[in-house]
Design a protein around this motif. Structure first.
Motif, mmCIF file in Angstrom:
data_model
loop_
_atom_site.group_PDB
_atom_site.id
_atom_site.type_symbol
_atom_site.label_atom_id
_atom_site.label_comp_id
_atom_site.label_asym_id
_atom_site.label_seq_id
_atom_site.Cartn_x
_atom_site.Cartn_y
_atom_site.Cartn_z
ATOM 1 N N PRO A 2 0.839 -1.204 0.000
ATOM 2 C CA PRO A 2 0.000 0.000 0.000
ATOM 3 C C PRO A 2 0.875 1.255 0.000
ATOM 4 N N ASN A 3 0.428 2.257 -0.751
ATOM 5 C CA ASN A 3 1.237 3.465 -0.913
ATOM 6 C C ASN A 3 0.796 4.521 0.092
ATOM 7 N N GLU A 4 0.744 4.154 1.326
ATOM 8 C CA GLU A 4 0.282 5.081 2.356
ATOM 9 C C GLU A 4 1.172 4.836 3.564
ATOM 10 N N PRO A 30 -3.329 3.803 -11.129
ATOM 11 C CA PRO A 30 -2.335 2.734 -11.246
ATOM 12 C C PRO A 30 -1.257 2.771 -10.165
ATOM 13 N N ILE A 31 -1.399 3.658 -9.174
ATOM 14 C CA ILE A 31 -0.243 3.913 -8.295
ATOM 15 C C ILE A 31 0.075 2.717 -7.390
ATOM 16 N N GLU A 32 -0.929 1.887 -7.104
ATOM 17 C CA GLU A 32 -0.673 0.738 -6.224
ATOM 18 C C GLU A 32 -0.663 -0.591 -6.988
ATOM 19 N N GLU A 75 0.680 -5.605 -15.236
ATOM 20 C CA GLU A 75 -0.619 -4.920 -15.227
ATOM 21 C C GLU A 75 -0.408 -3.398 -15.189
ATOM 22 N N HIS A 76 0.553 -2.972 -14.387
ATOM 23 C CA HIS A 76 0.842 -1.541 -14.297
ATOM 24 C C HIS A 76 1.314 -0.998 -15.644
ATOM 25 N N ARG A 77 2.173 -1.770 -16.321
ATOM 26 C CA ARG A 77 2.669 -1.303 -17.631
ATOM 27 C C ARG A 77 1.517 -1.140 -18.614
ATOM 28 N N TYR A 124 -1.573 -0.268 -17.862
ATOM 29 C CA TYR A 124 -2.248 1.004 -17.548
ATOM 30 C C TYR A 124 -1.475 2.173 -18.120
ATOM 31 N N ARG A 125 -0.145 2.140 -17.947
ATOM 32 C CA ARG A 125 0.661 3.268 -18.415
ATOM 33 C C ARG A 125 0.627 3.371 -19.945
ATOM 34 N N ARG A 126 0.502 2.243 -20.613
ATOM 35 C CA ARG A 126 0.432 2.306 -22.079
ATOM 36 C C ARG A 126 -0.799 3.094 -22.531
ATOM 37 N N ASP A 138 -4.508 17.349 -5.122
ATOM 38 C CA ASP A 138 -3.873 17.708 -3.857
ATOM 39 C C ASP A 138 -2.444 18.205 -4.045
ATOM 40 N N THR A 139 -1.747 17.611 -5.005
ATOM 41 C CA THR A 139 -0.333 17.936 -5.214
ATOM 42 C C THR A 139 -0.175 19.359 -5.758
ATOM 43 N N VAL A 140 -0.915 19.672 -6.815
ATOM 44 C CA VAL A 140 -0.798 21.013 -7.409
ATOM 45 C C VAL A 140 -1.294 22.051 -6.412
ATOM 46 N N THR A 181 5.533 5.157 -0.311
ATOM 47 C CA THR A 181 5.979 4.054 0.540
ATOM 48 C C THR A 181 6.084 2.805 -0.328
ATOM 49 N N ARG A 182 7.062 1.967 -0.066
ATOM 50 C CA ARG A 182 7.219 0.714 -0.801
ATOM 51 C C ARG A 182 7.220 -0.456 0.182
ATOM 52 N N THR A 183 6.796 -1.624 -0.295
ATOM 53 C CA THR A 183 6.761 -2.824 0.531
ATOM 54 C C THR A 183 7.634 -3.907 -0.102
ATOM 55 N N PRO A 201 9.187 3.244 -12.390
ATOM 56 C CA PRO A 201 7.952 2.914 -13.117
ATOM 57 C C PRO A 201 6.738 3.778 -12.749
ATOM 58 N N HIS A 202 6.684 4.270 -11.503
ATOM 59 C CA HIS A 202 5.497 5.038 -11.096
ATOM 60 C C HIS A 202 5.666 6.540 -11.250
ATOM 61 N N ARG A 203 6.770 6.966 -11.912
ATOM 62 C CA ARG A 203 6.989 8.413 -12.062
ATOM 63 C C ARG A 203 5.687 9.069 -12.530
ATOM 64 N N CYS A 204 5.386 10.205 -11.953
ATOM 65 C CA CYS A 204 4.087 10.863 -12.138
ATOM 66 C C CYS A 204 3.647 10.918 -13.602
ATOM 67 N N VAL A 205 2.471 10.391 -13.856
ATOM 68 C CA VAL A 205 1.936 10.418 -15.214
ATOM 69 C C VAL A 205 1.486 11.839 -15.588
HETATM 70 C C1 HEM Z 1 2.894 19.270 -8.513
HETATM 71 C C2 HEM Z 1 2.112 18.311 -8.910
HETATM 72 C C3 HEM Z 1 2.389 16.845 -8.792
HETATM 73 C C4 HEM Z 1 3.339 16.169 -8.085
HETATM 74 C C5 HEM Z 1 4.437 16.758 -7.207
HETATM 75 C C6 HEM Z 1 3.123 14.750 -8.319
HETATM 76 C C7 HEM Z 1 3.907 13.739 -7.792
HETATM 77 C C8 HEM Z 1 3.736 12.396 -8.057
HETATM 78 C C9 HEM Z 1 4.588 11.346 -7.562
HETATM 79 C C10 HEM Z 1 5.783 11.538 -6.661
HETATM 80 C C11 HEM Z 1 4.120 10.174 -8.042
HETATM 81 C C12 HEM Z 1 4.712 8.783 -7.821
HETATM 82 C C13 HEM Z 1 4.379 8.226 -6.479
HETATM 83 C C14 HEM Z 1 5.046 6.891 -6.225
HETATM 84 O O1 HEM Z 1 6.102 6.595 -6.793
HETATM 85 O O2 HEM Z 1 4.510 6.138 -5.413
HETATM 86 C C15 HEM Z 1 2.955 10.476 -8.829
HETATM 87 C C16 HEM Z 1 2.186 9.544 -9.472
HETATM 88 C C17 HEM Z 1 1.056 9.856 -10.169
HETATM 89 N N1 HEM Z 1 0.556 11.106 -10.445
HETATM 90 FE FE1 HEM Z 1 1.372 12.847 -9.902
HETATM 91 N N2 HEM Z 1 2.044 14.612 -9.139
HETATM 92 C C18 HEM Z 1 1.567 15.852 -9.466
HETATM 93 C C19 HEM Z 1 0.507 16.141 -10.285
HETATM 94 C C20 HEM Z 1 -0.268 15.219 -10.920
HETATM 95 C C21 HEM Z 1 -1.353 15.532 -11.818
HETATM 96 C C22 HEM Z 1 -1.782 16.939 -12.221
HETATM 97 C C23 HEM Z 1 -1.906 14.343 -12.190
HETATM 98 C C24 HEM Z 1 -3.073 14.068 -13.104
HETATM 99 C C25 HEM Z 1 -4.067 14.853 -13.330
HETATM 100 C C26 HEM Z 1 -1.139 13.287 -11.549
HETATM 101 C C27 HEM Z 1 -1.391 11.947 -11.676
HETATM 102 C C28 HEM Z 1 -0.584 10.958 -11.185
HETATM 103 C C29 HEM Z 1 -0.842 9.541 -11.400
HETATM 104 C C30 HEM Z 1 -2.000 8.930 -12.169
HETATM 105 C C31 HEM Z 1 0.188 8.857 -10.759
HETATM 106 C C32 HEM Z 1 0.398 7.355 -10.701
HETATM 107 C C33 HEM Z 1 1.390 6.934 -11.745
HETATM 108 C C34 HEM Z 1 1.724 5.459 -11.679
HETATM 109 O O3 HEM Z 1 1.496 4.827 -10.658
HETATM 110 O O4 HEM Z 1 2.222 4.953 -12.675
HETATM 111 N N3 HEM Z 1 -0.161 13.861 -10.794
HETATM 112 N N4 HEM Z 1 2.747 11.851 -8.832
#
Ligand code: HEM
Length: 423
Positions: free
Chosen positions: A82-84, A99-101, A106-108, A110-112, A258-260, A305-307, A362-366
């Motif tokens: 779990p990523n919490e 796809p974050i968890e 399967e994850h690949r 989703y990313r495709r 939440d991030t933005v 978080t990673r397990t 692999p999970h770099r923000c999409v």
């Molecule tokens: C400042 C803004 C943002 C930051 C700092 C951020 C940061 C991150 C980080 C660190 C991860 C990877 C988490 C991990 O490795 O466990 C992630 C994944 C993700 N983010 Fe962002 N994010 C931002 C904005 C967004 C936006 C605007 C969207 C879409 C509308 C988005 C969608 C996603 C998705 C779908 C994932 C999962 C990717 C995957 O698991 O392959 N993020 N983000």
């Protein structure tokens, strides 16, 4: 994995190693962000790999290289479920957040489907719409000369962006924002019990909304948006069922909003104290882009978080056993003095070392191109229309929070009133 292995006595059991490297740590502590970062900086200097016995227990890495190594290990000994931080399901997904968890093949898949939808050219098509939305929110408070920046801009602007890319109705913005905010942070000033109750209610309402919408969207003609792509996406010949779509939608809403919101709110407080930097960002057309990267480094919200899923993963000289979780606050990695001298200062012309705000591996923000576009539009329009602002002395002071994504509430600003621009 590490360049600085901890000297592990050969006879030591893992429990003894945990005891030796123990320093408890609360990812949800009621502390200002800088205080948490100061603690993590001391931890980085003294115990680059440490064990926190609090709650379910977790390992903590804080150095840039260690955090980067850990995230790159994904699918090779560690997974992201779990990523919490506490291993709890905080936002109410049904199984795993998609796809974050999800990991591996399967994850690949989703990313495709997702990566092309978030490519720079694709998200660039939203620029005019987002600029109009930004100005609509600024119109909402500019005549008053003061605003609750989080409620008036930092929350609704990324909310409107998620709705646009997902193809969801803009009319639902207010309730989407409210649900996301409660699911992630509870209610302002709420006790643990009040927050749990509010989260439960928000979850029931959000579920009811989505479970009503999903069949409607399935039946409707497809459009050029992420929802349409994912309704038709096939995984080993099967489409996503309602529960999976739900878990994907929850993640899009929370990850995109939440991030933005956090970066905008943290940087608004920063610029209120450093107006000269607000101008410096716009000195030449070339200064804005690196300045945004530096602000992302400085105001990094997420804490992945990673397990461990292999028998053991060797990290910092320790064989971390199956089932243990490793916590990686990205903000701490981005303040590592090894790569960022005077790491707590915002320095727009640093020699670039790619920050880890968007993660790595692999999970770099999409959504990273979309996030950068949002931040650029927000800063350009806010600077054009509100060239000077300060914290409103007559309103509550900013309140920071830690947790899954660090951020700040109660950012009340005061400025010279200006005219509305949109009809
Ligand atoms: C400042 C803004 C943002 C930051 C700092 C951020 C940061 C991150 C980080 C660190 C991860 C990877 C988490 C991990 O490795 O466990 C992630 C994944 C993700 N983010 Fe962002 N994010 C931002 C904005 C967004 C936006 C605007 C969207 C879409 C509308 C988005 C969608 C996603 C998705 C779908 C994932 C999962 C990717 C995957 O698991 O392959 N993020 N983000």
């Amino acid at each position: 994995m590490s360049a600085r292995p901890v000297d592990v006595p050969t006879e030591e059991t893992i429990e003894e190693t945990k005891a030796r490297l123990r320093r408890d740590y609360d990812p949800y502590a009621d502390l200002p962000i800088q205080a948490q970062l100061d603690g993590l900086a001391r931890r980085r200097a003294q115990l680059p790999l440490s064990w926190s016995g609090r709650g379910n227990g977790c390992w903590v890495v804080t150095g840039y290289d260690d955090v980067s190594d850990l995230l790159r290990l994904n699918n090779r000994g560690v997974v992201s479920f779990p990523n919490e931080p506490d291993g709890a399901n905080a936002v109410g997904s049904r199984a795993a957040m998609i796809p974050i968890e999800i990991d591996g093949a399967e994850h690949r898949q989703y990313r495709r489907y997702l990566d092309p939808q978030f490519a720079p050219k694709k998200v660039g098509l939203l620029e005019d719409h987002l600029r109009e939305q930004a100005n609509r929110f600024i119109d909402g408070f500019i005549e008053a000369g003061r605003c609750d920046f989080v409620e008036g801009f930092a929350l609704p602007f990324p909310g409107a962006t998620v709705l646009a890319i997902m193809g969801w109705p803009l009319a639902d913005l207010e309730r989407m924002n409210r649900w996301t905010s409660i699911l992630l942070h509870g209610v302002p000033g709420g006790t643990m019990e009040e927050n749990a109750q509010a989260r439960g209610r928000a979850h029931v309402e959000f579920s009811a909304y989505m479970l009503e919408k999903i069949p409607e969207w399935r039946a409707a003609p497809r459009r050029d948006d992420v929802t349409s792509v994912m309704l038709d996406a096939e995984f080993d010949g099967r489409k996503m069922d309602d529960n999976k779509l739900f878990d994907f939608f929850v993640l899009m809403m929370t990850a995109g909003l939440d991030t933005v919101q956090s970066v905008l709110s943290q940087t608004a407080v920063y610029f209120a104290h450093h107006p000269e930097q607000w101008d410096r960002m716009f000195e030449t057309p070339e200064t804005l882009e690196p300045a945004i990267e530096e602000l992302l480094r400085w105001a990094t919200p997420p804490v992945p978080t990673r397990t461990v899923v292999d028998d053991a993963v060797r990290f910092q000289g320790v064989d971390i056993p199956r089932g243990d979780r490793i916590h990686a606050p990205l903000a701490a990695a981005n303040r590592d003095p090894k790569y960022y001298p005077n790491p707590d200062e915002v320095i727009f012309d640093r020699t670039p070392k790619p920050h880890l705000a968007f993660g790595v591996g692999p999970h770099r923000c999409v959504g990273l191109h979309l996030a950068r576009l949002e931040l650029r539009i927000a800063f350009e329009e806010l600077h054009r229309r509100i060239p000077r602002f300060e914290l409103d002395p007559d309103a509550p002071a900013p309140r920071e929070h830690l947790g899954l994504a660090w951020g700040v509430e109660d950012v009340h600003l005061r400025f010279e009133p200006g005219p509305r621009e949109l009809a």
